[in-house]
Every structure is written in structure tokens, then in C-alpha cells.
Design a protein around this motif. Structure first.
Motif, short mmCIF file in Angstrom:
data_model
loop_
_atom_site.label_atom_id
_atom_site.label_comp_id
_atom_site.label_asym_id
_atom_site.label_seq_id
_atom_site.Cartn_x
_atom_site.Cartn_y
_atom_site.Cartn_z
N THR A 106 93.46 24.81 33.01
CA THR A 106 94.72 24.82 33.77
C THR A 106 95.30 26.22 33.86
O THR A 106 95.79 26.65 34.92
CB THR A 106 95.73 23.87 33.09
OG1 THR A 106 95.22 22.54 33.09
CG2 THR A 106 97.06 23.88 33.81
N GLN A 158 83.12 11.10 30.90
CA GLN A 158 84.57 10.92 30.91
C GLN A 158 85.26 12.09 30.23
O GLN A 158 84.82 12.55 29.18
CB GLN A 158 84.92 9.61 30.19
CG GLN A 158 86.36 9.17 30.33
CD GLN A 158 86.60 7.81 29.71
OE1 GLN A 158 85.67 7.16 29.22
NE2 GLN A 158 87.84 7.36 29.71
N LEU A 159 86.33 12.56 30.85
CA LEU A 159 87.12 13.64 30.27
C LEU A 159 88.04 13.09 29.18
O LEU A 159 88.31 11.90 29.12
CB LEU A 159 87.97 14.32 31.35
CG LEU A 159 87.20 15.05 32.45
CD1 LEU A 159 88.15 15.43 33.58
CD2 LEU A 159 86.51 16.29 31.91
N GLU A 163 94.83 12.89 32.35
CA GLU A 163 94.80 12.61 33.79
C GLU A 163 95.60 13.65 34.56
O GLU A 163 95.16 14.15 35.60
CB GLU A 163 95.33 11.21 34.06
CG GLU A 163 95.24 10.80 35.52
CD GLU A 163 95.65 9.36 35.76
OE1 GLU A 163 95.86 8.99 36.93
OE2 GLU A 163 95.77 8.61 34.77
N SER A 191 93.82 17.13 34.46
CA SER A 191 92.54 17.23 35.16
C SER A 191 92.63 17.04 36.66
O SER A 191 91.78 17.54 37.40
CB SER A 191 91.56 16.20 34.58
OG SER A 191 92.02 14.88 34.75
N LEU A 192 93.63 16.33 37.13
CA LEU A 192 93.71 16.02 38.56
C LEU A 192 93.65 17.25 39.46
O LEU A 192 92.87 17.28 40.42
CB LEU A 192 94.97 15.19 38.85
CG LEU A 192 95.06 14.57 40.25
CD1 LEU A 192 93.89 13.61 40.48
CD2 LEU A 192 96.39 13.82 40.43
N LYS A 225 89.79 19.09 39.70
CA LYS A 225 88.57 18.33 39.99
C LYS A 225 87.46 19.20 40.61
O LYS A 225 86.28 18.93 40.40
CB LYS A 225 88.87 17.14 40.89
CG LYS A 225 89.51 17.49 42.23
CD LYS A 225 89.81 16.23 43.02
CE LYS A 225 90.45 16.56 44.38
NZ LYS A 225 90.73 15.31 45.17
N ASP A 226 87.83 20.24 41.34
CA ASP A 226 86.82 21.10 41.96
C ASP A 226 86.20 22.09 40.97
O ASP A 226 85.22 22.76 41.29
CB ASP A 226 87.43 21.88 43.13
CG ASP A 226 87.83 20.97 44.28
OD1 ASP A 226 87.24 19.88 44.41
OD2 ASP A 226 88.74 21.34 45.04
N ILE A 279 85.38 21.12 37.70
CA ILE A 279 84.85 20.35 36.56
C ILE A 279 83.54 19.67 36.92
O ILE A 279 83.38 19.13 38.02
CB ILE A 279 85.89 19.28 36.13
CG1 ILE A 279 87.15 19.95 35.57
CG2 ILE A 279 85.29 18.33 35.09
CD1 ILE A 279 88.27 18.97 35.28
N GLU A 280 82.62 19.68 35.98
CA GLU A 280 81.38 18.91 36.11
C GLU A 280 81.19 18.08 34.84
O GLU A 280 81.08 18.63 33.74
CB GLU A 280 80.17 19.82 36.32
CG GLU A 280 78.87 19.05 36.52
CD GLU A 280 77.71 19.93 36.94
OE1 GLU A 280 76.56 19.48 36.79
OE2 GLU A 280 77.95 21.07 37.40
N THR A 281 81.18 16.77 34.99
CA THR A 281 80.96 15.87 33.85
C THR A 281 79.48 15.49 33.77
O THR A 281 78.70 15.77 34.67
CB THR A 281 81.82 14.61 33.97
OG1 THR A 281 81.52 13.95 35.21
CG2 THR A 281 83.30 14.95 33.93
#
Length: 354
Positions: free
Chosen positions: A21, A39-40, A100, A103-104, A107-108, A110-112
Motif C-alpha cells: 500500500t 488467498q490473501l 480486503e 488489497s482491493l 489487485k494489479d 498482486i499474484e496469488t
């Protein structure tokens, strides 16, 4: 193909997401966050359908945890006092709401589902004073490079799952292997009652009088709106008569709780025993079975709360490799405050090198 960034964060729990962030505010640096599981959230993740029921980390002590107090305020998250301990608070919509909201917007970035198993320092020019970078490889053979890498993961799990080339210092590796991931051995059991239930929380001390039973702590896990009543237990599932049977574990927790009630309480509330044992639904979260949180699926003891270990916070590879995550914090290791505190420390370390 290799993806290249200025900074890569490994670990999508509270610590890693907090770092991401803050990095997102700096448009001059590229970064990516890689999370091993699908899952984050790390120990804040919640797979209950009702997010009001916390089966991971739950409490914030605002008087003693300024980082968490500031974070929930900045995220616009409401909290309420823990019913049986007014010094602590819980998040109205469950602690997973923190994850939530963090992370929202990311999203661009992050790779889970991307577990890293190799970390190598490279000299791009093959010269003594060459341009250095770090190469990460995943189990699926994806390759990433970065100028700096931040591991925001439980140190012991990191030491077991990732190979480092060249090796990390002996002090660092020793500290990581000795580190115990707080609450990784606990299975949390939430008993849910659709109608209001009088819950008498006298029994934490009494529960410990049953050393061969699964539950060792219980708290009122009911949401703020009291739409349901919830009894939440910390348990060692290995002490259940059938450690693989979640329904049996839930029933044993209810029975152990009522057995721990005093005769005077039962006399004053004659329907309490039947009411507590007649729960409407239950949720069980086996943290020991989370591959990237625990290394023991059926623990028989709970490790003591971690203490600060300076080697866990130290950088490696000439300040190219950084270590966050709650257990690395030097003030509040193990809890949410430590996750954010370690993230702030790493961000300051990186800023000082800019």
C-alpha cells in the motif's frame, strides 16, 4: 520469461499488504507482491461465509497498539469492545475486512498461488563491481527479478521453503529456524447460536483443568450487532478423540465448556448446559494445516508467545534483502501490531537507502 521490478514483496498477509500500500504511493518505483497460497491475509484470512466470525487474528488493543489504531482509522474501519475484555477491541465486520480494504486497490500488483522456492543474488555484468539484482523462482518455474526483495512471511516457514544462493548468514538462518510462528498450532472453533444466548465466561481457568481435552481458551466471539451468539475456542485438535472430525471437535468443545461451569452457575441457569451444547452451526479453522503458516499438522503443545529477536529483522546481501512479518518485529512480535510495525521498519530501511 522473466518479470522485472524495482521491489518484490513475498507474502500477502497484513505486513506484506501494508508495505505494498505504501509502495503504491511512490509512482517512481515498480513493485509486485507474490503470495504462495490462493488467498490473501495470512493469519487474518477468513473462509467463513459470515465475515463477522473471526477464525484468525481478532483483537486490537488501541491503548497499546498505535499502529493498528491508526491503520483501522485510516481505512475507515469500525471496531467495538471485546465483550469479556473491554481493554481490547474487534473489527465490526471481522479482521479480514482489513485485508480486503488493503488489497482491493492493489489487485494489479498482486499474484496469488505463486510460492517462491529459490532466491539468488545475481551479478548482471559478471564483474566484481557489477550491477546486482535478486532472482526469485517459483514452484511453477516462473522467474522474477528485482533490485530489492522483501520477505513478509513467517521466518521459520521461509527457512524451510526457500533456498538462498549465496546462503544467508548463520545467525539469520539459526534465528529463522528457531522462530515459532505465533498461533500456527491452534485450531479455532466457533460455535454459533442463532438466538441470543447467555454466555458466562468464567471458564478459561477451568478449561485448563482438562489437560487431555482440546480447548484451552474460550471467548465471546459474538458480533457487535448481536444477530447471533458465538463461542470461540482455541484448541489443539490433536487432543480431540478424532482429530480429523470437525463436528466431534465442536461437540467436545461445547461439552468441555459446560463441564467447566460451576454448580452455582448451572443452578442459576438450568437451561444453560443444554443451550450451549445445542449450537446451530459451527466453523473450524485448522491453522496447523496451512502449509505456508505451520510446519506441524497435528501439534500437541502451544508454543510460547514470541519475543523480539534482532537477527530476524536484520537485512542481508548488502541491504538488498529485507525481512518483515509479525515475528520479525522488535516491539510486538506475533500480533497484528507487530505485522504493521515490521512493515513500517522495512519501509524506513528502504527509504534510508534511496
Amino acid at each position: 520469461m522473466t518479470e522485472s521490478y524495482d521491489i518484490i514483496i513475498v507474502g500477502g498477509g497484513l505486513s506484506g499488504l501494508y508495505i505494498a500500500t505504501e509502495l503504491a504511493k511512490d509512482k517512481t518505483k515498480t513493485f509486485k507482491l507474490l503470495e504462495a497460497s490462493s488467498q490473501l491475509g495470512g493469519r487474518l484470512q477468513n473462509d467463513c461465509r459470515d465475515n463477522k466470525i473471526d477464525v484468525g487474528g481478532a483483537w486490537i488493543w488501541p491503548q497499546h497498539q498505535p499502529n493498528m489504531k491508526s491503520l483501522v482509522k485510516n481505512l475507515g474501519i469500525d471496531t467495538f469492545p471485546q465483550p469479556d475484555d473491554y481493554s481490547s477491541t474487534r473489527v465490526v465486520n471481522g479482521a479480514a475486512d482489513i485485508i480486503e480494504r488493503l488489497s482491493l486497490p492493489l489487485k494489479d500488483f498482486i499474484e496469488t498461488g505463486c510460492p517462491i522456492n529459490s532466491c539468488t543474488q545475481l551479478n548482471l555484468n559478471n564483474k566484481e563491481d557489477g550491477d546486482m539484482c535478486i532472482e526469485l523462482k517459483s514452484l511453477s518455474e516462473k522467474t522474477f527479478t528485482a533490485k530489492k526483495v522483501i520477505f513478509a512471511t513467517p521466518p521459520r516457514i521461509l527457512a524451510q521453503h526457500v533456498s538462498f544462493h549465496p546462503p544467508l548468514s548463520e545467525k539469520k538462518m539459526e534465528a529463522m529456524y528457531k522462530s515459532q510462528t505465533w498461533m500456527a498450532g491452534v485450531s479455532k472453533v466457533a460455535l454459533v447460536y442463532n438466538s441470543p444466548l447467555f454466555i458466562y465466561s468464567e471458564s478459561n481457568k477451568a478449561l485448563r483443568a482438562y489437560p487431555n481435552h482440546p480447548a484451552f481458551q474460550v471467548y465471546d466471539g459474538s458480533p457487535k450487532d448481536k444477530s447471533i451468539s458465538v463461542l470461540t475456542f482455541f484448541t489443539l485438535a490433536s487432543l480431540c478423540d478424532d482429530g480429523s472430525n470437525d463436528e466431534m471437535l465442536a461437540k467436545q468443545c461445547a461439552k468441555q465448556f459446560t463441564d467447566a461451569l460451576s454448580p452455582s452457575t448451572i443452578r442459576a441457569n438450568p437451561y444453560l448446559v443444554e443451550g450451549i451444547q445445542s449450537f446451530d452451526s459451527f466453523h473450524v479453522k485448522h491453522w496447523p494445516k496451512e502449509r505456508y503458516i505451520s510446519d506441524d499438522e497435528m501439534p500437541t503443545t502451544i508454543n510460547p508467545h514470541p519475543s523480539p529477536v534482532k537477527e530476524l529483522a536484520a537485512t542481508e546481501w548488502n541491504e538488498r534483502l529485507f525481512f518483515a512479518g509479525s515475528e520479525t518485529d522488535q516491539t510486538s512480535p506475533g500480533v497484528m501490531e507487530g505485522a504493521v510495525g515490521s512493515a513500517i521498519r522495512v519501509l524506513e530501511q528502504i527509504k534510508s537507502l534511496s
